[in-house]
Enzyme design. Structure first.
Site, short mmCIF file in Angstrom:
data_model
loop_
_atom_site.label_atom_id
_atom_site.label_comp_id
_atom_site.label_asym_id
_atom_site.label_seq_id
_atom_site.Cartn_x
_atom_site.Cartn_y
_atom_site.Cartn_z
N ASN A 210 1.10 -1.47 -0.60
CA ASN A 210 0.12 -0.15 -0.15
C ASN A 210 0.77 1.20 -0.14
O ASN A 210 1.71 1.22 0.26
CB ASN A 210 -0.57 -0.03 0.38
CG ASN A 210 -0.62 -0.27 2.45
OD1 ASN A 210 0.48 0.87 3.25
ND2 ASN A 210 -0.83 -1.11 3.17
N ASP A 278 -4.99 -6.15 4.73
CA ASP A 278 -5.81 -6.98 5.80
C ASP A 278 -6.26 -8.19 5.20
O ASP A 278 -6.23 -9.21 6.65
CB ASP A 278 -7.31 -6.03 5.40
CG ASP A 278 -7.41 -4.85 5.79
OD1 ASP A 278 -7.02 -4.86 7.68
OD2 ASP A 278 -7.82 -3.90 5.41
N LYS A 288 7.85 -18.40 -9.35
CA LYS A 288 7.07 -17.39 -10.09
C LYS A 288 6.88 -17.75 -10.70
O LYS A 288 6.48 -18.92 -11.59
CB LYS A 288 8.97 -16.57 -10.66
CG LYS A 288 7.72 -15.16 -11.24
CD LYS A 288 8.79 -14.32 -12.75
CE LYS A 288 8.03 -13.34 -13.26
NZ LYS A 288 9.23 -12.57 -14.19
N PRO A 306 -4.01 -11.11 10.61
CA PRO A 306 -3.99 -10.88 12.63
C PRO A 306 -4.38 -9.58 11.64
O PRO A 306 -3.63 -8.33 11.68
CB PRO A 306 -2.38 -11.33 12.76
CG PRO A 306 -1.71 -11.74 12.33
CD PRO A 306 -1.59 -11.53 10.74
N ASP A 307 -5.10 -9.10 13.53
CA ASP A 307 -5.26 -7.58 13.52
C ASP A 307 -4.19 -6.89 15.02
O ASP A 307 -4.23 -7.87 15.86
CB ASP A 307 -6.67 -7.22 14.05
CG ASP A 307 -6.94 -5.18 14.14
OD1 ASP A 307 -6.50 -5.23 14.45
OD2 ASP A 307 -7.67 -4.95 12.84
N ILE A 308 -2.97 -6.38 14.21
CA ILE A 308 -2.22 -6.08 15.09
C ILE A 308 -2.84 -5.45 16.44
O ILE A 308 -2.41 -5.57 17.59
CB ILE A 308 -0.93 -5.40 14.96
CG1 ILE A 308 -0.48 -7.04 13.56
CG2 ILE A 308 0.24 -5.09 15.41
CD1 ILE A 308 0.98 -6.18 12.72
N PHE A 326 -4.58 4.52 15.08
CA PHE A 326 -4.71 5.15 13.81
C PHE A 326 -6.19 4.98 12.73
O PHE A 326 -6.68 3.38 13.01
CB PHE A 326 -3.84 5.55 12.53
CG PHE A 326 -2.40 6.64 13.02
CD1 PHE A 326 -1.46 5.99 14.33
CD2 PHE A 326 -2.27 7.57 12.29
CE1 PHE A 326 -1.01 7.32 14.87
CE2 PHE A 326 -1.62 8.40 13.03
CZ PHE A 326 -1.10 8.26 14.22
N LYS A 340 -13.94 2.00 15.29
CA LYS A 340 -12.69 1.74 15.43
C LYS A 340 -12.35 1.26 16.77
O LYS A 340 -12.21 0.66 17.34
CB LYS A 340 -12.09 2.33 14.56
CG LYS A 340 -10.55 1.55 13.84
CD LYS A 340 -10.12 1.19 12.89
CE LYS A 340 -10.75 1.95 11.37
NZ LYS A 340 -10.05 2.29 10.49
N LYS A 344 -11.59 -2.52 18.33
CA LYS A 344 -10.67 -2.62 18.58
C LYS A 344 -9.68 -2.41 19.90
O LYS A 344 -8.97 -3.00 20.52
CB LYS A 344 -9.38 -1.86 17.87
CG LYS A 344 -9.75 -1.64 16.50
CD LYS A 344 -8.94 -2.37 15.22
CE LYS A 344 -9.54 -1.87 14.08
NZ LYS A 344 -8.10 -2.92 13.47
#
Ligand code: C5P
Length: 403
Positions: A210, A278, A288, A306-308, A326, A340, A344
């Protein structure tokens, strides 16, 4: 000795108090600080390069265009190599130049090119000090996060009495210590910061990533360190120098980032500024993936990462006292941030608009809202470095009394 090994760029402007910087250099050197001196033209009337070089044991720099001195020409690098820039004495003229972004000599150019904290030790005649122009210029600089020590009051070299005396050397050293974190409000605290993107492999040569530059997360790590925290920065791939005085752990994938974060615990606070993917490719190819005539493009099967942030914020003995996330959103910023915060389980969400028109991704500026249990706080547009310093100070305040 918290100051040992730190690097200071000392700018000496043209004031009668310039002679006191000789004592300042000696005391800093005793503490193991490396001091590089930059002398303005006016400063050279009050103190000689010879004395400065002898005491600092480093060359002294005066000229922006000296061909025999590559320091002036590479002023950007020079301004970045220091941990702190100290201006002592800071004259009314140099303060005015800094406030208005002038860069017409080596000292003012270095100060403008610097992304490091700056500490001013003003010294001037009392009328110059109290003049609304000087005070307005200082207010501009304070708004940009520039630090100040002194001036004191008393008899001035010009014979007049009042404010304008350069701060005493021990006072300047205490301010240097505070600016470099030795005695800051986060001294003794451990902080964990995530920054940058994660990259998730498709095959050995391709990946999904990203647009995160890591600028905000890295600035936060540096700002927490400047307030005295012992900081571990877990970063995805970025094109940024490592913050000084920070332990940097470089990772690629979200799962590596989570493992590195867990290895960095216990921590008093965690700031998750990374843009974590995500999803990842369920089964990256070991070879390859080849294209071939008549073979349709591959379909990627994704699985959730995983959601850290949520993992770090989950209740338990290892949970940091403060967990900050964030929310990078392109629409309905505050509503999404509030949702959020609850989802979270963190203590605070720093919400920022990352729609293409905002210029936030990759840019140097940011406009954030702080969303916590107590409500929403809107901050003005600021540089990412200033957002980081303000956030670090805010977190230090929240941690106060939280043993
Ligand atoms: O869910 P969303 O990605 O919008 O949440 C953003 C916040 O969650 C950021 O603080 C980011 O660092 C964190 N996050 C995380 N692990 C993920 C996804 C997001 O720590 N897998």
């Amino acid at each position: 000795m918290p100051l040992a090994g730190r690097r200071i760029l000392l700018v000496i402007a043209g004031g009668i108090a310039a002679y006191k910087c000789l004592e300042l250099i000696r005391r800093l050197r005793e503490r193991g600080v490396s001091v590089r001196c930059v002398l303005t033209k006016a400063g050279a009337h009050f103190v000689t390069p010879m004395s400065l070089a002898a005491l600092s044991e480093q060359p002294v720099h005066e000229d922006l265009f000296a061909l025999t001195d590559d320091f002036g020409m590479s002023h950007i690098r020079a301004s970045r190599e220091a941990d702190l820039l100290v201006v002592a004495p800071a004259t009314a003229n140099l303060i005015a130049k800094m406030a208005h972004g002038l860069a017409d000599d080596l000292a003012s150019t270095l100060l403008l090119a610097s992304d490091k904290p700056i500490l001013l030790a003003p010294s001037m005649n009392v009328v110059m000090w109290r003049h609304p122009a000087t005070q307005a210029n200082l207010a501009i600089l304070h708004g940009r996060g520039v630090l100040q020590v002194g001036p004191g009051a008393g008899e001035l070299a010009c014979g007049e009495e009042g404010d304008g005396r350069l701060a005493e050397v021990p006072q300047i050293i205490a301010a240097v210590e505070a600016a470099l974190g030795g005695a800051g409000p986060l001294a003794g605290r451990r902080a964990l910061v995530t920054s940058g993107p994660t990259v998730e492999p498709i095959d050995p040569v391709r990946y999904i990533a990203n647009r995160s530059s890591g600028k905000q997360g890295h600035a936060i790590a540096q700002a927490l360190q400047e307030l005295g925290a012992s900081v571990t920065l877990v970063s995805g791939p970025v094109h940024l120098p490592d913050p000084t005085g920070v332990t940097v752990v470089k990772v690629e994938t979200a799962r590596e980032m989570l493992a590195a974060c867990q290895a960095a615990l216990p921590a008093d606070l965690a700031v998750c500024a990374a843009a974590v993917a995500d999803w990842r490719v369920a089964a990256p190819s070991a070879e390859k993936t080849k294209k071939a005539d008549g073979v349709p493009p591959p379909t990627l099967q994704m699985v959730a990462n995983p959601d850290i942030l949520a993992t770090l914020a989950a209740p338990g003995p290892a949970r940091p006292k403060l967990v900050v996330g964030f929310a990078a959103e392109t629409e309905n910023l505050i509503d999404h941030a509030k949702a959020k915060l609850a989802r979270k389980g963190c203590d605070l969400i720093v919400a920022n608009d990352v729609s293409p028109s905002s210029g936030t991704f990759g840019g140097d500026d940011n406009q954030v809202h702080l969303v916590g249990a107590g409500g929403v706080e809107a901050w003005p547009p600021l540089s990412k470095v200033l957002v980081a310093r303000r956030l670090a100070a805010h977190l230090a305040e929240l941690l106060k009394g939280n043993v």
